[in-house]
Design a protein around this motif. Sequence first.
Motif, PDB file in Angstrom:
ATOM      1  N   PRO A  11       0.823  -1.219   0.000  1.00  0.00           N
ATOM      2  CA  PRO A  11       0.000   0.000   0.000  1.00  0.00           C
ATOM      3  C   PRO A  11       0.849   1.257   0.000  1.00  0.00           C
ATOM      4  O   PRO A  11       1.825   1.361   0.733  1.00  0.00           O
ATOM      5  CB  PRO A  11      -0.821  -0.123   1.284  1.00  0.00           C
ATOM      6  CG  PRO A  11      -0.141  -1.148   2.106  1.00  0.00           C
ATOM      7  CD  PRO A  11       0.682  -1.996   1.215  1.00  0.00           C
ATOM      8  N   MET A  12       0.473   2.181  -0.857  1.00  0.00           N
ATOM      9  CA  MET A  12       1.178   3.460  -0.949  1.00  0.00           C
ATOM     10  C   MET A  12       0.896   4.274   0.303  1.00  0.00           C
ATOM     11  O   MET A  12      -0.253   4.369   0.740  1.00  0.00           O
ATOM     12  CB  MET A  12       0.702   4.236  -2.177  1.00  0.00           C
ATOM     13  CG  MET A  12       0.978   3.528  -3.491  1.00  0.00           C
ATOM     14  SD  MET A  12       2.719   3.470  -3.891  1.00  0.00           S
ATOM     15  CE  MET A  12       2.973   5.160  -4.380  1.00  0.00           C
ATOM     16  N   GLN A  13       1.914   4.828   0.882  1.00  0.00           N
ATOM     17  CA  GLN A  13       1.807   5.683   2.056  1.00  0.00           C
ATOM     18  C   GLN A  13       0.938   5.044   3.140  1.00  0.00           C
ATOM     19  O   GLN A  13       0.149   5.697   3.803  1.00  0.00           O
ATOM     20  CB  GLN A  13       1.283   7.067   1.665  1.00  0.00           C
ATOM     21  CG  GLN A  13       2.216   7.764   0.707  1.00  0.00           C
ATOM     22  CD  GLN A  13       1.646   9.075   0.212  1.00  0.00           C
ATOM     23  OE1 GLN A  13       0.513   9.429   0.479  1.00  0.00           O
ATOM     24  NE2 GLN A  13       2.467   9.808  -0.514  1.00  0.00           N
ATOM     25  N   ARG A  14       1.075   3.732   3.234  1.00  0.00           N
ATOM     26  CA  ARG A  14       0.389   2.952   4.277  1.00  0.00           C
ATOM     27  C   ARG A  14      -1.127   3.112   4.230  1.00  0.00           C
ATOM     28  O   ARG A  14      -1.798   3.084   5.256  1.00  0.00           O
ATOM     29  CB  ARG A  14       0.960   3.275   5.633  1.00  0.00           C
ATOM     30  CG  ARG A  14       2.454   2.978   5.640  1.00  0.00           C
ATOM     31  CD  ARG A  14       3.032   3.034   6.977  1.00  0.00           C
ATOM     32  NE  ARG A  14       4.478   2.795   6.830  1.00  0.00           N
ATOM     33  CZ  ARG A  14       5.253   2.400   7.772  1.00  0.00           C
ATOM     34  NH1 ARG A  14       4.770   2.192   8.955  1.00  0.00           N
ATOM     35  NH2 ARG A  14       6.527   2.214   7.572  1.00  0.00           N
ATOM     36  N   ALA A  73       7.857  -4.687  12.053  1.00  0.00           N
ATOM     37  CA  ALA A  73       7.876  -3.222  12.000  1.00  0.00           C
ATOM     38  C   ALA A  73       7.372  -2.625  13.309  1.00  0.00           C
ATOM     39  O   ALA A  73       6.331  -3.018  13.818  1.00  0.00           O
ATOM     40  CB  ALA A  73       7.020  -2.734  10.841  1.00  0.00           C
ATOM     41  N   THR A  74       8.120  -1.676  13.843  1.00  0.00           N
ATOM     42  CA  THR A  74       7.728  -1.030  15.099  1.00  0.00           C
ATOM     43  C   THR A  74       7.859   0.486  15.046  1.00  0.00           C
ATOM     44  O   THR A  74       7.796   1.137  16.075  1.00  0.00           O
ATOM     45  CB  THR A  74       8.597  -1.558  16.273  1.00  0.00           C
ATOM     46  OG1 THR A  74       9.968  -1.324  15.964  1.00  0.00           O
ATOM     47  CG2 THR A  74       8.353  -3.024  16.532  1.00  0.00           C
ATOM     48  N   ASP A  75       8.035   1.049  13.854  1.00  0.00           N
ATOM     49  CA  ASP A  75       8.201   2.502  13.783  1.00  0.00           C
ATOM     50  C   ASP A  75       6.881   3.214  14.083  1.00  0.00           C
ATOM     51  O   ASP A  75       5.823   2.618  14.111  1.00  0.00           O
ATOM     52  CB  ASP A  75       8.765   2.916  12.415  1.00  0.00           C
ATOM     53  CG  ASP A  75       7.855   2.527  11.265  1.00  0.00           C
ATOM     54  OD1 ASP A  75       6.691   2.958  11.271  1.00  0.00           O
ATOM     55  OD2 ASP A  75       8.309   1.776  10.386  1.00  0.00           O
ATOM     56  N   SER A  76       6.959   4.505  14.307  1.00  0.00           N
ATOM     57  CA  SER A  76       5.770   5.267  14.702  1.00  0.00           C
ATOM     58  C   SER A  76       4.715   5.286  13.603  1.00  0.00           C
ATOM     59  O   SER A  76       3.520   5.284  13.895  1.00  0.00           O
ATOM     60  CB  SER A  76       6.148   6.688  15.107  1.00  0.00           C
ATOM     61  OG  SER A  76       6.703   7.385  13.999  1.00  0.00           O
ATOM     62  N   GLY A  77       5.125   5.285  12.345  1.00  0.00           N
ATOM     63  CA  GLY A  77       4.155   5.243  11.252  1.00  0.00           C
ATOM     64  C   GLY A  77       3.341   3.954  11.266  1.00  0.00           C
ATOM     65  O   GLY A  77       2.134   3.966  11.027  1.00  0.00           O
ATOM     66  N   THR A  78       3.989   2.852  11.560  1.00  0.00           N
ATOM     67  CA  THR A  78       3.292   1.567  11.651  1.00  0.00           C
ATOM     68  C   THR A  78       2.336   1.564  12.834  1.00  0.00           C
ATOM     69  O   THR A  78       1.185   1.124  12.723  1.00  0.00           O
ATOM     70  CB  THR A  78       4.294   0.404  11.781  1.00  0.00           C
ATOM     71  OG1 THR A  78       5.144   0.398  10.635  1.00  0.00           O
ATOM     72  CG2 THR A  78       3.575  -0.931  11.871  1.00  0.00           C
ATOM     73  N   LEU A 126      -1.709   1.046  12.642  1.00  0.00           N
ATOM     74  CA  LEU A 126      -2.408  -0.005  13.383  1.00  0.00           C
ATOM     75  C   LEU A 126      -3.501   0.572  14.267  1.00  0.00           C
ATOM     76  O   LEU A 126      -4.581  -0.001  14.389  1.00  0.00           O
ATOM     77  CB  LEU A 126      -1.412  -0.816  14.208  1.00  0.00           C
ATOM     78  CG  LEU A 126      -0.438  -1.656  13.392  1.00  0.00           C
ATOM     79  CD1 LEU A 126       0.594  -2.312  14.297  1.00  0.00           C
ATOM     80  CD2 LEU A 126      -1.165  -2.685  12.548  1.00  0.00           C
ATOM     81  N   THR A 127      -3.251   1.731  14.850  1.00  0.00           N
ATOM     82  CA  THR A 127      -4.274   2.398  15.651  1.00  0.00           C
ATOM     83  C   THR A 127      -5.459   2.782  14.769  1.00  0.00           C
ATOM     84  O   THR A 127      -6.616   2.601  15.149  1.00  0.00           O
ATOM     85  CB  THR A 127      -3.690   3.642  16.348  1.00  0.00           C
ATOM     86  OG1 THR A 127      -2.623   3.222  17.198  1.00  0.00           O
ATOM     87  CG2 THR A 127      -4.739   4.372  17.158  1.00  0.00           C
ATOM     88  N   ARG A 128      -5.174   3.279  13.552  1.00  0.00           N
ATOM     89  CA  ARG A 128      -6.222   3.642  12.595  1.00  0.00           C
ATOM     90  C   ARG A 128      -7.045   2.428  12.182  1.00  0.00           C
ATOM     91  O   ARG A 128      -8.233   2.527  11.932  1.00  0.00           O
ATOM     92  CB  ARG A 128      -5.555   4.261  11.357  1.00  0.00           C
ATOM     93  CG  ARG A 128      -6.184   5.480  10.817  1.00  0.00           C
ATOM     94  CD  ARG A 128      -5.490   6.125   9.636  1.00  0.00           C
ATOM     95  NE  ARG A 128      -4.729   5.275   8.746  1.00  0.00           N
ATOM     96  CZ  ARG A 128      -3.401   5.231   8.648  1.00  0.00           C
ATOM     97  NH1 ARG A 128      -2.655   5.992   9.415  1.00  0.00           N
ATOM     98  NH2 ARG A 128      -2.800   4.439   7.796  1.00  0.00           N
TER      99      ARG A 128
END
Length: 174
Positions: free
Chosen positions: A85-88, A101-106, A110-112
């Motif tokens: 997926p583009m831009q998550r 993956a554990t970065d803030s974007g991930t 996941l919260t979304r």
Amino acid sequence: MLTRRALLLLAASLLPILRSHGEDVIPISDMRAAYLYNFVVFTEWPDNGRDTLNICLLPGQATLVNVRLLASKQINGRTLRIIEPMQRDTDECQLLYIGKATDSGTRQMLTRLAGSPVLIVGEGSQSQAMIQMNVENKRLSFNVDLVQSRRANLTISSKLLRLAKTVRKEDDGT
């Protein structure tokens, strides 16, 4: 162990491409592909009217899964598609493999996704994953969190649950 042997037999029967290529050990990337395939086969999603089932891999995760084994397979009349997926943007995903993956974007993604009908598969200790795969002694095992899958309106087959190392069935407040 019986459950690992049963899952290996199931994976081998569903993915005939998975051969040991003259070796005794199947590569972990092939096993991940087989597990993801079986997770899709043994999960029911709310009807979305689409003729594809999309497995989404975060950028950089495709090397962890042998996507060649999954591309264009048919499951219940629907074509399996692998996408990054583009831009998550996970609107098209039925299964999201997040690896380790554990970065803030991930974490934000996941919260979304909380409560969305997306089967989240992680590796290691992904707290928001519905299925957590673990590599132990060059073998793959998995745990299932039924609480989170129910919140997402997903039904995981008892056939798959029997093969899980552990199954979380009740909300313990975490």
